[in-house]
Design a protein around this motif. Structure first.
Motif, mmCIF file in Angstrom:
data_model
loop_
_atom_site.group_PDB
_atom_site.id
_atom_site.type_symbol
_atom_site.label_atom_id
_atom_site.label_comp_id
_atom_site.label_asym_id
_atom_site.label_seq_id
_atom_site.Cartn_x
_atom_site.Cartn_y
_atom_site.Cartn_z
ATOM 1 N N ARG A 22 -0.665 15.039 -4.951
ATOM 2 C CA ARG A 22 -1.257 15.349 -6.245
ATOM 3 C C ARG A 22 -1.156 16.859 -6.445
ATOM 4 O O ARG A 22 -1.516 17.630 -5.561
ATOM 5 C CB ARG A 22 -2.704 14.903 -6.284
ATOM 6 C CG ARG A 22 -3.315 15.031 -7.650
ATOM 7 C CD ARG A 22 -4.453 14.088 -7.911
ATOM 8 N NE ARG A 22 -4.278 12.696 -7.573
ATOM 9 C CZ ARG A 22 -3.680 11.786 -8.345
ATOM 10 N NH1 ARG A 22 -3.169 12.147 -9.495
ATOM 11 N NH2 ARG A 22 -3.606 10.533 -7.963
ATOM 12 N N THR A 36 -2.503 12.117 -1.521
ATOM 13 C CA THR A 36 -3.223 11.325 -2.519
ATOM 14 C C THR A 36 -4.608 10.908 -2.054
ATOM 15 O O THR A 36 -5.499 10.741 -2.875
ATOM 16 C CB THR A 36 -2.414 10.076 -2.910
ATOM 17 O OG1 THR A 36 -2.119 9.331 -1.739
ATOM 18 C CG2 THR A 36 -1.137 10.455 -3.619
ATOM 19 N N GLY A 37 -4.810 10.753 -0.771
ATOM 20 C CA GLY A 37 -6.116 10.357 -0.258
ATOM 21 C C GLY A 37 -6.996 11.532 0.114
ATOM 22 O O GLY A 37 -8.063 11.366 0.679
ATOM 23 N N GLY A 38 -6.558 12.738 -0.201
ATOM 24 C CA GLY A 38 -7.289 13.941 0.181
ATOM 25 C C GLY A 38 -6.704 14.515 1.456
ATOM 26 O O GLY A 38 -5.849 13.918 2.091
ATOM 27 N N GLY A 60 -0.007 4.936 -1.758
ATOM 28 C CA GLY A 60 -1.264 4.198 -1.887
ATOM 29 C C GLY A 60 -1.551 3.334 -0.672
ATOM 30 O O GLY A 60 -2.698 3.252 -0.203
ATOM 31 N N MET A 63 -2.673 5.495 2.213
ATOM 32 C CA MET A 63 -4.059 5.917 2.030
ATOM 33 C C MET A 63 -5.005 4.773 2.394
ATOM 34 O O MET A 63 -6.001 4.978 3.085
ATOM 35 C CB MET A 63 -4.294 6.359 0.588
ATOM 36 C CG MET A 63 -5.690 6.863 0.334
ATOM 37 S SD MET A 63 -5.933 7.436 -1.345
ATOM 38 C CE MET A 63 -5.870 5.902 -2.241
ATOM 39 N N ALA A 64 -4.707 3.546 1.945
ATOM 40 C CA ALA A 64 -5.556 2.399 2.257
ATOM 41 C C ALA A 64 -5.586 2.138 3.765
ATOM 42 O O ALA A 64 -6.644 1.823 4.323
ATOM 43 C CB ALA A 64 -5.064 1.165 1.507
ATOM 44 N N ASN A 65 -4.452 2.277 4.429
ATOM 45 C CA ASN A 65 -4.403 2.077 5.878
ATOM 46 C C ASN A 65 -5.242 3.123 6.607
ATOM 47 O O ASN A 65 -5.983 2.801 7.543
ATOM 48 C CB ASN A 65 -2.963 2.117 6.390
ATOM 49 C CG ASN A 65 -2.180 0.885 6.023
ATOM 50 O OD1 ASN A 65 -2.745 -0.154 5.695
ATOM 51 N ND2 ASN A 65 -0.864 0.996 6.055
ATOM 52 N N ARG A 67 -7.790 4.726 5.402
ATOM 53 C CA ARG A 67 -9.193 4.440 5.111
ATOM 54 C C ARG A 67 -9.686 3.299 6.014
ATOM 55 O O ARG A 67 -10.794 3.361 6.543
ATOM 56 C CB ARG A 67 -9.354 4.065 3.635
ATOM 57 C CG ARG A 67 -10.804 3.934 3.223
ATOM 58 C CD ARG A 67 -10.985 3.618 1.750
ATOM 59 N NE ARG A 67 -10.357 4.634 0.937
ATOM 60 C CZ ARG A 67 -9.536 4.381 -0.103
ATOM 61 N NH1 ARG A 67 -9.271 3.148 -0.432
ATOM 62 N NH2 ARG A 67 -9.018 5.349 -0.805
ATOM 63 N N SER A 68 -8.857 2.265 6.207
ATOM 64 C CA SER A 68 -9.277 1.126 7.028
ATOM 65 C C SER A 68 -9.427 1.517 8.498
ATOM 66 O O SER A 68 -10.195 0.896 9.233
ATOM 67 C CB SER A 68 -8.294 -0.042 6.877
ATOM 68 O OG SER A 68 -7.091 0.218 7.548
ATOM 69 N N LEU A 72 -10.334 8.435 6.710
ATOM 70 C CA LEU A 72 -10.708 9.095 5.444
ATOM 71 C C LEU A 72 -12.177 8.877 5.169
ATOM 72 O O LEU A 72 -12.761 7.919 5.506
ATOM 73 C CB LEU A 72 -9.900 8.533 4.269
ATOM 74 C CG LEU A 72 -8.402 8.741 4.335
ATOM 75 C CD1 LEU A 72 -7.736 8.115 3.121
ATOM 76 C CD2 LEU A 72 -8.084 10.224 4.366
#
Length: 72
Positions: A22, A36-38, A60, A63-65, A67-68, A72
């Motif tokens: 970003r 994108t996830g910071g 995306g 980022m989801a991985n 986070r899981s 994050l």
């Protein structure tokens, strides 16, 4: 840069690193991007271009991985 001039908040693909980020700002010849996830910003080392749909999706999913896994 190939005619692509992003604005703060846009997603961009850094061809030098192969990463999607970003856009946070622009200082002289450098663009600052953030994952994108910071996370830690980086100075784009190559030309920027709009990310493809596949690159957006990949960013995306990454980022989801993260986070899981509690990163994050």
């Amino acid at each position: 840069m190939s005619g692509f001039t992003p604005e703060a908040g846009d997603l961009a693909f850094d061809e030098g690193t192969g990463r999607v980020g970003r856009v946070m700002g622009h200082e002289g010849p450098y663009w600052q991007l953030r994952p994108t996830g910071g996370g830690r910003e980086w100075d784009a080392s190559g030309p920027l271009r709009p990310p493809t749909d596949t690159e957006r999706l990949s960013a995306g999913v990454a980022m989801a991985n993260a986070r899981s896994r509690g990163e994050l």
